[in-house]
Design an enzyme around this catalytic site. Structure first.
Site, PDB file in Angstrom:
ATOM      1  N   ARG A  24      44.606  25.637  84.732  1.00  0.00           N
ATOM      2  CA  ARG A  24      43.192  25.670  85.139  1.00  0.00           C
ATOM      3  C   ARG A  24      42.703  24.271  85.543  1.00  0.00           C
ATOM      4  NH1 ARG A  24      45.557  29.967  84.963  1.00  0.00           N
ATOM      5  NH2 ARG A  24      44.768  31.781  83.842  1.00  0.00           N
ATOM      6  N   ALA A  60      39.164  22.902  83.985  1.00  0.00           N
ATOM      7  CA  ALA A  60      38.948  23.245  82.560  1.00  0.00           C
ATOM      8  C   ALA A  60      38.723  22.015  81.699  1.00  0.00           C
ATOM      9  CB  ALA A  60      40.137  24.041  82.039  1.00  0.00           C
ATOM     10  N   LEU A  62      39.277  18.168  79.998  1.00  0.00           N
ATOM     11  CA  LEU A  62      40.362  17.386  79.398  1.00  0.00           C
ATOM     12  C   LEU A  62      41.545  18.273  79.040  1.00  0.00           C
ATOM     13  CD1 LEU A  62      41.263  14.732  77.834  1.00  0.00           C
ATOM     14  CD2 LEU A  62      40.127  15.739  75.855  1.00  0.00           C
ATOM     15  N   GLY A 107      35.214  18.002  80.718  1.00  0.00           N
ATOM     16  CA  GLY A 107      35.563  16.918  81.634  1.00  0.00           C
ATOM     17  C   GLY A 107      35.542  17.340  83.091  1.00  0.00           C
ATOM     18  N   GLU A 110      32.144  16.670  84.085  1.00  0.00           N
ATOM     19  CA  GLU A 110      31.963  15.220  84.239  1.00  0.00           C
ATOM     20  C   GLU A 110      32.540  14.741  85.577  1.00  0.00           C
ATOM     21  OE1 GLU A 110      33.825  14.419  80.249  1.00  0.00           O
ATOM     22  OE2 GLU A 110      32.046  13.169  80.010  1.00  0.00           O
ATOM     23  N   GLU A 130      33.236  20.898  74.296  1.00  0.00           N
ATOM     24  CA  GLU A 130      33.333  19.783  73.344  1.00  0.00           C
ATOM     25  C   GLU A 130      32.596  20.096  72.051  1.00  0.00           C
ATOM     26  OE1 GLU A 130      32.755  19.460  76.542  1.00  0.00           O
ATOM     27  OE2 GLU A 130      33.441  17.537  77.340  1.00  0.00           O
ATOM     28  N   ARG A 133      34.612  22.057  69.840  1.00  0.00           N
ATOM     29  CA  ARG A 133      35.937  21.505  69.536  1.00  0.00           C
ATOM     30  C   ARG A 133      35.832  20.285  68.600  1.00  0.00           C
ATOM     31  NH1 ARG A 133      37.638  25.601  72.074  1.00  0.00           N
ATOM     32  NH2 ARG A 133      37.700  25.734  74.335  1.00  0.00           N
ATOM     33  N   GLY A 138      33.369  12.186  77.025  1.00  0.00           N
ATOM     34  CA  GLY A 138      33.950  10.841  77.100  1.00  0.00           C
ATOM     35  C   GLY A 138      34.239  10.415  78.528  1.00  0.00           C
TER      36      GLY A 138
HETATM   37  C1  1HE Z   1      44.405  24.288  79.040  1.00  0.00           C
HETATM   38  C2  1HE Z   1      43.057  23.919  79.141  1.00  0.00           C
HETATM   39  C3  1HE Z   1      42.688  22.632  78.668  1.00  0.00           C
HETATM   40  C4  1HE Z   1      43.281  25.923  79.912  1.00  0.00           C
HETATM   41  N1  1HE Z   1      43.652  21.831  78.157  1.00  0.00           N
HETATM   42  N2  1HE Z   1      45.339  23.469  78.525  1.00  0.00           N
HETATM   43  N3  1HE Z   1      38.157  22.207  77.796  1.00  0.00           N
HETATM   44  C5  1HE Z   1      38.056  23.388  77.152  1.00  0.00           C
HETATM   45  O1  1HE Z   1      37.894  23.476  75.963  1.00  0.00           O
HETATM   46  C6  1HE Z   1      38.210  24.601  78.034  1.00  0.00           C
HETATM   47  C7  1HE Z   1      39.434  25.364  77.610  1.00  0.00           C
HETATM   48  N4  1HE Z   1      39.796  26.375  78.592  1.00  0.00           N
HETATM   49  C8  1HE Z   1      39.169  27.593  78.670  1.00  0.00           C
HETATM   50  O2  1HE Z   1      38.145  27.854  78.039  1.00  0.00           O
HETATM   51  C9  1HE Z   1      39.780  28.599  79.583  1.00  0.00           C
HETATM   52  O3  1HE Z   1      41.141  28.238  79.787  1.00  0.00           O
HETATM   53  C10 1HE Z   1      39.103  28.739  80.966  1.00  0.00           C
HETATM   54  C11 1HE Z   1      37.740  29.408  80.799  1.00  0.00           C
HETATM   55  C12 1HE Z   1      38.950  27.397  81.671  1.00  0.00           C
HETATM   56  C13 1HE Z   1      39.997  29.641  81.879  1.00  0.00           C
HETATM   57  O4  1HE Z   1      40.300  30.851  81.195  1.00  0.00           O
HETATM   58  P1  1HE Z   1      41.537  31.729  81.692  1.00  0.00           P
HETATM   59  O5  1HE Z   1      41.527  32.997  80.875  1.00  0.00           O
HETATM   60  O6  1HE Z   1      41.501  31.856  83.170  1.00  0.00           O
HETATM   61  O7  1HE Z   1      42.853  30.861  81.379  1.00  0.00           O
HETATM   62  P2  1HE Z   1      43.621  30.634  79.977  1.00  0.00           P
HETATM   63  O8  1HE Z   1      44.548  31.793  79.719  1.00  0.00           O
HETATM   64  O9  1HE Z   1      42.686  30.297  78.872  1.00  0.00           O
HETATM   65  O10 1HE Z   1      44.472  29.324  80.266  1.00  0.00           O
HETATM   66  C14 1HE Z   1      45.583  29.316  81.139  1.00  0.00           C
HETATM   67  C15 1HE Z   1      46.506  28.203  80.683  1.00  0.00           C
HETATM   68  O11 1HE Z   1      45.821  26.962  80.851  1.00  0.00           O
HETATM   69  C16 1HE Z   1      46.832  28.284  79.190  1.00  0.00           C
HETATM   70  O12 1HE Z   1      48.119  27.722  79.029  1.00  0.00           O
HETATM   71  P3  1HE Z   1      49.418  28.692  78.878  1.00  0.00           P
HETATM   72  O13 1HE Z   1      50.562  27.739  78.770  1.00  0.00           O
HETATM   73  O14 1HE Z   1      49.170  29.514  77.644  1.00  0.00           O
HETATM   74  O15 1HE Z   1      49.459  29.543  80.131  1.00  0.00           O
HETATM   75  C17 1HE Z   1      45.817  27.366  78.566  1.00  0.00           C
HETATM   76  O16 1HE Z   1      46.254  26.841  77.307  1.00  0.00           O
HETATM   77  C18 1HE Z   1      45.752  26.270  79.601  1.00  0.00           C
HETATM   78  N5  1HE Z   1      44.501  25.514  79.531  1.00  0.00           N
HETATM   79  N6  1HE Z   1      42.375  24.950  79.677  1.00  0.00           N
HETATM   80  C19 1HE Z   1      44.928  22.260  78.101  1.00  0.00           C
HETATM   81  N7  1HE Z   1      41.440  22.178  78.749  1.00  0.00           N
HETATM   82  C20 1HE Z   1      36.947  12.797  78.600  1.00  0.00           C
HETATM   83  S1  1HE Z   1      36.438  13.817  77.405  1.00  0.00           S
HETATM   84  C21 1HE Z   1      36.383  15.407  78.055  1.00  0.00           C
HETATM   85  C22 1HE Z   1      36.403  16.365  76.932  1.00  0.00           C
HETATM   86  C23 1HE Z   1      36.686  17.770  77.383  1.00  0.00           C
HETATM   87  O17 1HE Z   1      36.851  18.077  78.533  1.00  0.00           O
HETATM   88  S2  1HE Z   1      36.754  18.893  76.132  1.00  0.00           S
HETATM   89  C24 1HE Z   1      36.780  20.439  76.944  1.00  0.00           C
HETATM   90  C25 1HE Z   1      38.157  20.947  77.136  1.00  0.00           C
END
Ligand code: 1HE
Length: 257
Positions: A24, A60, A62, A107, A110, A130, A133, A138
Site C-alpha cells: 500500500r 499507508a 510509515l 505518513g 504528511e 498513529e 499505534r 514525525g
Molecule cells: C503495511 C502498512 C504499513 C499496509 N507498514 N506494512 N500506517 C498505518 O497504521 C496504516 C496501516 N495500514 C492499513 O490500515 C491498511 O493496510 C490500509 C487501509 C492502508 C489498506 O488496507 P488493505 O486491506 O487494502 O491492505 P492490507 O491487507 O491491510 O495490507 C496489504 C499489505 O500491506 C499487508 O502486508 P502482507 O505482507 O500481509 O500482504 C500489510 O501488512 C502491508 N501494509 N500498511 C507496513 N503502514 C514519520 S512518522 C509516520 C507515522 C505513521 O505513518 S504511522 C501510520 C502507519
C-alpha cells in the site's frame, strides 16, 4: 533508481509515482531516500510535478515493520530524515500536485501535505493511525497539517481515530479538488500543465515566499511581500504578460459557469 519509486518526464512535467502497491505504498527508509533524491534532482526543463501512487491507495504511511527496530535516538534521526526529504518537495524547484486515492493516512498524509496542491478522488480517505499505534506524527505533520485543517480537527482525528471520507476531507481542507474515482491523476496533470505555464518567478514566490510570509509577524511580512512583488513585476516576462493583457491578447478572468 529504487524500483519502489518511478520517475519520468512528460514534457515539462516531472511525474513521480510511489510504486509499492503490495504494501500500500508504505514508506520505508529506502523510499524516503529515493523521494529525497528524485525531488532534488529534477532536470532543468521541469516546470511542475505530479506525485501519485500505484494501486488502490495513495500511501499507508510509515512502514511499520521498520519502526520495531528503532530506539529514541534513531527515531529522532529518522524523523529528521523525513523532514529533510519532504522539504525537497515543499521547497524544491517546482510546484508539486499530489493525486490521491484510497488511503492517505499517517505518513502518507504528511507526504501529501508537503505538496502544494492536492487532488483527491471519491475513494480517498484520511486518518491518523498513529493515535491508536501509541506513536505521534514525525514527518512534518504537526507543522503542516494544522495549517490545512486546524489544530482542533487534527487533535480529534488522532485522539479518536476519526476517519474523514473524500468529501468531508475536501470540506475540511485536506484537498483543494475532488474528482470522480480514478480521475485524480488526469486532473493533477491538467493542473500541473497550467502551473507549468506560469512565470517561473511567480511559482517561486508562491512556493518559497508565501508560506514564509504567512508565518512572519505582519510588520515583517509586509516588507517581504513588497520585496517579492517588486522582483516579480520587474521581470521581462511579467512586463510581456501585462502588455499582452493591455493589448487584448491575454485571457480575461471569466465568471465560473
Ligand atoms: C503495511 C502498512 C504499513 C499496509 N507498514 N506494512 N500506517 C498505518 O497504521 C496504516 C496501516 N495500514 C492499513 O490500515 C491498511 O493496510 C490500509 C487501509 C492502508 C489498506 O488496507 P488493505 O486491506 O487494502 O491492505 P492490507 O491487507 O491491510 O495490507 C496489504 C499489505 O500491506 C499487508 O502486508 P502482507 O505482507 O500481509 O500482504 C500489510 O501488512 C502491508 N501494509 N500498511 C507496513 N503502514 C514519520 S512518522 C509516520 C507515522 C505513521 O505513518 S504511522 C501510520 C502507519
Amino acid at each position: 533508481m529504487n524500483p519502489d519509486l518511478h520517475f519520468e518526464m512528460q514534457d515539462h512535467i516531472a511525474v513521480v509515482r510511489l510504486n509499492r502497491p503490495s504494501k500500500r505504498n508504505a514508506l520505508n527508509d529506502g523510499l524516503i531516500a529515493a523521494l529525497c533524491e528524485v525531488f532534488s534532482q529534477f532536470p532543468e526543463h521541469a516546470r511542475a510535478a505530479v506525485l501519485h501512487g500505484s494501486g488502490e491507495h495513495f500511501c499507508a504511511g510509515l512502514d511499520l515493520s521498520e519502526l520495531q527496530t528503532r530506539d529514541a535516538g534513531q527515531g529522532m534521526h529518522h524523523s529528521r530524515m523525513w523532514h529533510h526529504a519532504f522539504a525537497h518537495i515543499q521547497f524544491g524547484k517546482v510546484p508539486v500536485v499530489a493525486a490521491l486515492q484510497g488511503a492517505v493516512v499517517g505518513g502518507g498524509l504528511e507526504l501529501a501535505a508537503s505538496c502544494h496542491i492536492r487532488v483527491a478522488d471519491d475513494t480517498t480517505f484520511y486518518a491518523w493511525p498513529e493515535g491508536s499505534r501509541g506513536i505521534f506524527v514525525g514527518g512534518g505533520g504537526a507543522v503542516r497539517i494544522p495549517k490545512l485543517i486546524g489544530v482542533a480537527r487534527m487533535t480529534d482525528m488522532m485522539m479518536t481515530g476519526r476517519v474523514y471520507n473524500a468529501s468531508d476531507g475536501e470540506r475540511a481542507g485536506f484537498a483543494q479538488y475532488l474528482v470522480p474515482a480514478g480521475q485524480a491523476f488526469d486532473k493533477a496533470m491538467q493542473l500541473a500543465a497550467q502551473i507549468a505555464g506560469n512565470a517561473p518567478l511567480t511559482n517561486y514566490a508562491l512556493m518559497h515566499a508565501l508560506p514564509r510570509i504567512a508565518e512572519q509577524p505582519a510588520d515583517h511580512g509586509f516588507v517581504t511581500e513588497s520585496l517579492m512583488s517588486s522582483i516579480t513585476q520587474a521581470a521581462p516576462e511579467a512586463k510581456a504578460r501585462v502588455d499582452a493583457f493591455l493589448q487584448g491578447r491575454a485571457a480575461k478572468v471569466t465568471p465560473k459557469p
